[in-house]
Write an enzyme that holds these catalytic residues in place. Structure first.
Site, short mmCIF file in Angstrom:
data_model
loop_
_atom_site.label_atom_id
_atom_site.label_comp_id
_atom_site.label_asym_id
_atom_site.label_seq_id
_atom_site.Cartn_x
_atom_site.Cartn_y
_atom_site.Cartn_z
N PRO A 205 38.08 39.75 59.02
CA PRO A 205 37.09 40.84 58.92
C PRO A 205 36.09 40.58 57.81
O PRO A 205 36.47 40.20 56.69
CB PRO A 205 37.96 42.06 58.61
CG PRO A 205 39.32 41.72 59.09
CD PRO A 205 39.46 40.23 58.90
N CYS A 206 34.80 40.79 58.13
CA CYS A 206 33.76 40.56 57.12
C CYS A 206 33.18 41.86 56.59
O CYS A 206 32.20 41.84 55.84
CB CYS A 206 32.63 39.69 57.71
SG CYS A 206 31.72 40.48 59.05
N ASN A 207 33.78 43.01 56.94
CA ASN A 207 33.25 44.32 56.51
C ASN A 207 33.06 44.40 55.01
O ASN A 207 32.11 45.00 54.50
CB ASN A 207 34.19 45.44 56.94
CG ASN A 207 34.50 45.43 58.42
OD1 ASN A 207 34.86 44.38 58.96
ND2 ASN A 207 34.38 46.55 59.06
#
Length: 468
Positions: A205-207
């Site tokens: 995840p790059c959030n």
């Protein structure tokens, strides 16, 4: 029967007094081949804390009870989708709110679901042996809807063996596109059974690191230990990472790399802009590849951008017989000019004609009417429209064989594509990884001598030591 799907979920309750409830939603029932109104035979093994449901009778067994498959009509496809909702004292050995794992097995029309209490060991995972394949077997970690998986498979050098994904609708798409692969649906921190593979493709995840993702702090710090466990349990020879550049400057990345360094001493890393590789959509990402074998590492190099005629937007647009919804530029500009926060925002790539060679990155939230998105401009320059799903797929070079089920909403389809990868870059790097497998034909044994010195090739192409 082959293991098709693993799903982890928490036991819920039903009725008064409260009783444990088994709720097998569409994803589980469809994977098992359970059909609406079909009869399901249930066997309870209380001493093992297991429940077995299958759509064919048990041979010569007593104490078997049956239920019938219910259904719910999909608002999108209008199809009746199967589900099972059963509760009772017979399931009382299951604690409400405890986590259980559902294991779905399938062979032809026969399907079986085995439900058992989740047993998680912090420092151990189970490695599932897999058949040796003439192609490179790979695992996709945080697989999303499987766009990256389909791109790797399309090279004909790679065979998908397992996908690990949290979201149910993405898992539905994975099962649809990769029927011969095994999917784990749940928090990767609950994943205990990992397939033995040759390569792992990792898109965490790059959030936490992307402005478009929302900068949600702490997500990756919580996943580092589980990620390293899964990768080590996979026994992969090569690890292939893709993410936004800021992720590779984070403490989470440093921690993950440190946990993996003893088994993967050799690393290469590079920033690549998809536009340089022939895409018209901007998408700058960092790619890292880790190796167990020094020989394989020394045969690897990142691909160089190809030379040739650049394509234009018109090369990716739908044909003229495809209808689109057009919106007024006048209304857009009225809204734009009314917002003080947008005054300094450039509109250079907001409205683009069919002859442009560059557009903005297509993000997860592309369906929002925003100046940061690129929209197709009409011939008279009075109207604009969003790119269609097929146009986005062509721009990102996603294989035509990758499709969605009829139960996925259009906005979710766009989100799944927008948070995926660019096919040109992934294929170019994958081909270089496949080359290393071809050059190094011998598989490393378990008794490899311990490496005393680890090193990597940095983004500038320089060799540097990794300190333990």
């Amino acid at each position: 029967m082959n293991l098709k799907l693993k799903k982890v979920y928490s036991v819920s309750k039903k009725g008064k007094p409260e009783r444990p409830r088994l709720f097998l939603q569409h994803l589980i029932c469809e994977a098992a081949g359970f059909e609406p109104k079909g009869e399901i035979h249930i066997k309870i093994l209380e001493e093992k804390e297991e429940i077995i449901l299958q759509n064919f009778p048990f041979d010569g067994e007593n104490d078997i009870h049956t239920v019938h498959v219910s259904s719910r009509k999909s608002k999108l496809s209008q199809q009746e989708r199967p589900l099972i909702d059963t509760a009772g004292e017979r399931y009382s050995f299951l604690d409400i709110n405890q986590k259980v794992e559902m294991n779905v097995f399938r062979k032809g029309k026969k399907g079986r679901v085995v439900i058992k209490t989740l047993e998680y060991k912090l420092f151990e995972n189970n490695t599932i042996p897999t058949p040796k394949d003439q192609r490179i077997r790979f695992l996709s970690l945080c697989a999303g809807a499987g766009v990256g998986t389909s791109i790797l498979e399309s090279t004909n050098y790679f065979t998908p063996i397992q996908e690990i994904e949290l979201e149910d609708d993405s898992t539905e798409v994975l099962l649809h596109n990769f029927p011969n692969s095994m999917v784990f649906n749940g928090d990767l921190r609950d994943c205990m059974d990992v397939a033995e593979v040759d390569m792992a493709f990792v898109t965490l995840p790059c959030n936490e690191f992307s402005v478009l993702g929302g900068l949600e702090s702490g997500i990756m710090d919580d996943l580092v230990l589980a990620t390293s466990k899964i990768l080590q349990s996979s026994k992969a020879e090569v690890l292939f990472f893709e993410n936004v550049p800021s992720f590779f400057r984070s403490n989470a990345w440093d921690s993950l790399k440190s946990l993996l360094q003893e088994e993967y001493p050799y690393w290469a890393q590079k920033d690549i802009e998809a536009w340089d590789f022939g895409s018209i959509a901007m998408r700058k990402r960092t790619y890292a590849v880790a190796f167990r074998s020094e020989e394989r590492f020394l045969h690897f190099q990142f691909p160089t951008p190809p030379k040739g005629r650049r394509k234009k937007l018109k090369d990716f647009l739908d044909r003229g017989n495809v209808a689109h919804e057009w919106k007024s530029i006048e209304k857009f500009m009225a809204s734009f000019n009314s917002r003080a926060a947008w005054k300094e925002r450039s509109l250079e790539l907001t409205f683009v004609d069919k002859n442009v060679e560059r557009i903005s990155c297509i993000p997860k939230r592309y369906t929002s009417q925003c100046a940061s998105n690129s929209h197709v401009l009409s011939e008279d320059k009075k109207w604009f429209r969003f790119l269609s799903l097929n146009e986005i797929k062509r721009i990102l070079d996603i294989p035509e064989t990758f499709t969605f089920t009829d139960n996925i909403q259009k906005i979710r389809k766009v989100e799944m594509l927008g948070q995926s990868v660019d096919g040109r870059v992934i294929k170019a790097i994958a081909n270089r990884i496949a080359y290393t497998f071809m050059k190094v034909k011998t598989v490393a044994t378990e008794n490899v001598k311990k490496i005393k010195t680890s090193y990597s090739i940095n983004n500038g192409g320089q060799l540097e030591l990794l300190l333990t």
